[in-house]
Write an enzyme that holds these catalytic residues in place. Structure first.
Site, PDB file in Angstrom:
ATOM      1  N   ASP A  99      54.399  73.033  88.677  1.00 18.78           N
ATOM      2  CA  ASP A  99      55.652  72.792  87.925  1.00 18.78           C
ATOM      3  C   ASP A  99      56.130  71.339  88.019  1.00 18.78           C
ATOM      4  OD1 ASP A  99      56.434  72.626  90.541  1.00 18.78           O
ATOM      5  OD2 ASP A  99      57.846  74.307  90.480  1.00 18.78           O
ATOM      6  N   LYS A 155      65.362  30.953  78.871  1.00 19.61           N
ATOM      7  CA  LYS A 155      64.762  32.143  78.236  1.00 19.61           C
ATOM      8  C   LYS A 155      65.834  32.934  77.513  1.00 19.61           C
ATOM      9  CE  LYS A 155      63.295  35.942  80.646  1.00 19.61           C
ATOM     10  NZ  LYS A 155      62.363  36.594  81.574  1.00 19.61           N
TER      11      LYS A 155
HETATM   12  C1  R5P Z   1      63.176  38.591  84.702  1.00 20.37           C
HETATM   13  O1  R5P Z   1      64.056  37.764  84.751  1.00 20.37           O
HETATM   14  C2  R5P Z   1      61.943  38.501  85.497  1.00 20.37           C
HETATM   15  O2  R5P Z   1      61.981  37.490  86.428  1.00 20.37           O
HETATM   16  C3  R5P Z   1      60.728  38.312  84.635  1.00 20.37           C
HETATM   17  O3  R5P Z   1      60.790  37.042  83.998  1.00 20.37           O
HETATM   18  C4  R5P Z   1      60.614  39.378  83.599  1.00 20.37           C
HETATM   19  O4  R5P Z   1      60.771  40.648  84.163  1.00 20.37           O
HETATM   20  C5  R5P Z   1      59.264  39.275  82.908  1.00 20.37           C
HETATM   21  O5  R5P Z   1      59.142  40.293  81.989  1.00 20.37           O
HETATM   22  P1  R5P Z   1      58.003  40.266  80.863  1.00 20.37           P
HETATM   23  O6  R5P Z   1      56.718  40.010  81.541  1.00 20.37           O
HETATM   24  O7  R5P Z   1      58.093  41.649  80.250  1.00 20.37           O
HETATM   25  O8  R5P Z   1      58.384  39.198  79.887  1.00 20.37           O
END
Ligand code: R5P
Length: 313
Positions: free
Chosen positions: A56, A210
């Site tokens: 389960d 970013k």
């Molecule tokens: C977020 O700020 C983390 O430090 C990484 O930059 C993030 O998790 C990377 O994610 P992905 O590889 O999906 O772009």
């Protein structure tokens, strides 16, 4: 001499360490290799934790006799949900078997990125996980947890928790195996780690900007890069879809800078993450062995062994 350097010296000379009395490691299968290495350095016994999946979907776990006052449970939490329940079962089982103190070694600690309500109706998962693990464990040790708006593990856990640094190990790898002229971090969250690696190796570093557009899509704006630098390493704590590192590599290649390598602490590497990063021009993809993956090249066992030695002395 730092803990890390001492540990490297120990590995190189083969010097004998005093084994710690009354301590035993218990490891779930996926973390067995790392747990065995930690146990080997400390000359401790390491016992596997058995798990059984009922038809389960419920799980039963079984630990071996604790054999001392302190039990150390080792588990890395990639794909974490079921694993979280199982580590709580393990703590309960060890406590019932007479263990006085239980330490969780979580080489990768999950849910740390969800440290705020980003959209109405969401939970602060980081807090929930901290409270949950604190209910079963007396202490938590982890490496490079993703801390951003919440900057200290003491704000996440109700029990003592220590965050260890991967910077010296990453710096050593870069120095010996992949020398570069520049280190780049993708965002503010990567700054502490990038700055520390760059400080140890005395090389230039910059942090990009970013903007996340979706789970697998980000926009990167590179900062001003000192002229004449042609070979870069990207460093981040986590790569999941690989979109972040791929986007930086593309931006760098547009200005004729080669991405020699991308180094991540935690190789979550979901789906085609590795091929996404390779297609973007990243020559080498390297990770620490907090999560078992073919890209593991940076050994973290000595870092945990040193921290445990201090705790269990
Ligand atoms: C977020 O700020 C983390 O430090 C990484 O930059 C993030 O998790 C990377 O994610 P992905 O590889 O999906 O772009």
């Amino acid at each position: 001499m730092s803990d890390f350097q001492r540990s490297v010296a120990f590995r190189k000379t083969g010097a004998k360490l005093q084994s710690v009395q009354g301590v035993k490691l218990h490891s779930f299968a996926e973390s067995g290799r790392l747990a065995d290495k930690i146990a080997g350095i400390l000359r401790l016994e390491c016992a596997p934790i058995e798990d059984h999946l009922f038809p389960d979907g419920e799980t039963r776990i079984r630990v071996q006799p604790p054999g001392g006052h302190t039990a150390v449970v080792v588990r890395s939490f990639v794909e974490p949900n079921a694993k979280l329940v199982e580590v709580l079962f393990a703590a309960d089982a060890l406590r019932r078997a007479g263990t006085k103190r239980i330490i969780l070694v979580a080489p990768y600690l999950p849910y740390m990125r969800q440290d705020a309500v980003f959209n109405q109706g969401e939970a602060i998962s980081q807090r929930v996980i901290g409270a949950l693990l604190s209910s079963g464990y007396d202490r938590v040790l982890t490496l490079e947890p993703h801390l951003h708006r919440i900057t200290k593990l003491s704000e996440v856990f109700e029990c003592p928790a220590r965050s260890l640094s991967a910077a010296p190990a990453i710096a050593e790898y870069l120095r010996e195996r992949s020398p570069v002229e520049l280190i780049i971090g993708p965002d503010e969250e990567s700054k502490r780690l990038v700055r520390e690696v760059a400080r140890i190796n005395r090389i230039e570093w910059v942090i990009a900007e970013k903007h996340r557009l979706g789970d697998r899509s980000v926009q990167i704006k590179l900062p001003l890069i000192p002229s004449g630098l042609r070979r870069a390493a990207l460093i981040d704590d986590i790569a999941s879809s690989g979109a972040t590192l791929a986007a930086i590599a593309r931006e760098l290649s547009a200005i004729k800078i080669a991405t020699e390598c991308a180094i991540v602490v935690h190789a979550l590497f979901a789906g085609p993450a590795v091929s996404r990063m390779r297609k973007a021009g990243i020559r080498k993809i390297i990770s620490c062995n907090t999560i078992t993956h073919p890209t593991n090249q940076i050994e973290v066992a000595p870092i945990f062994a040193d921290a445990l030695r201090t705790l269990t002395r």
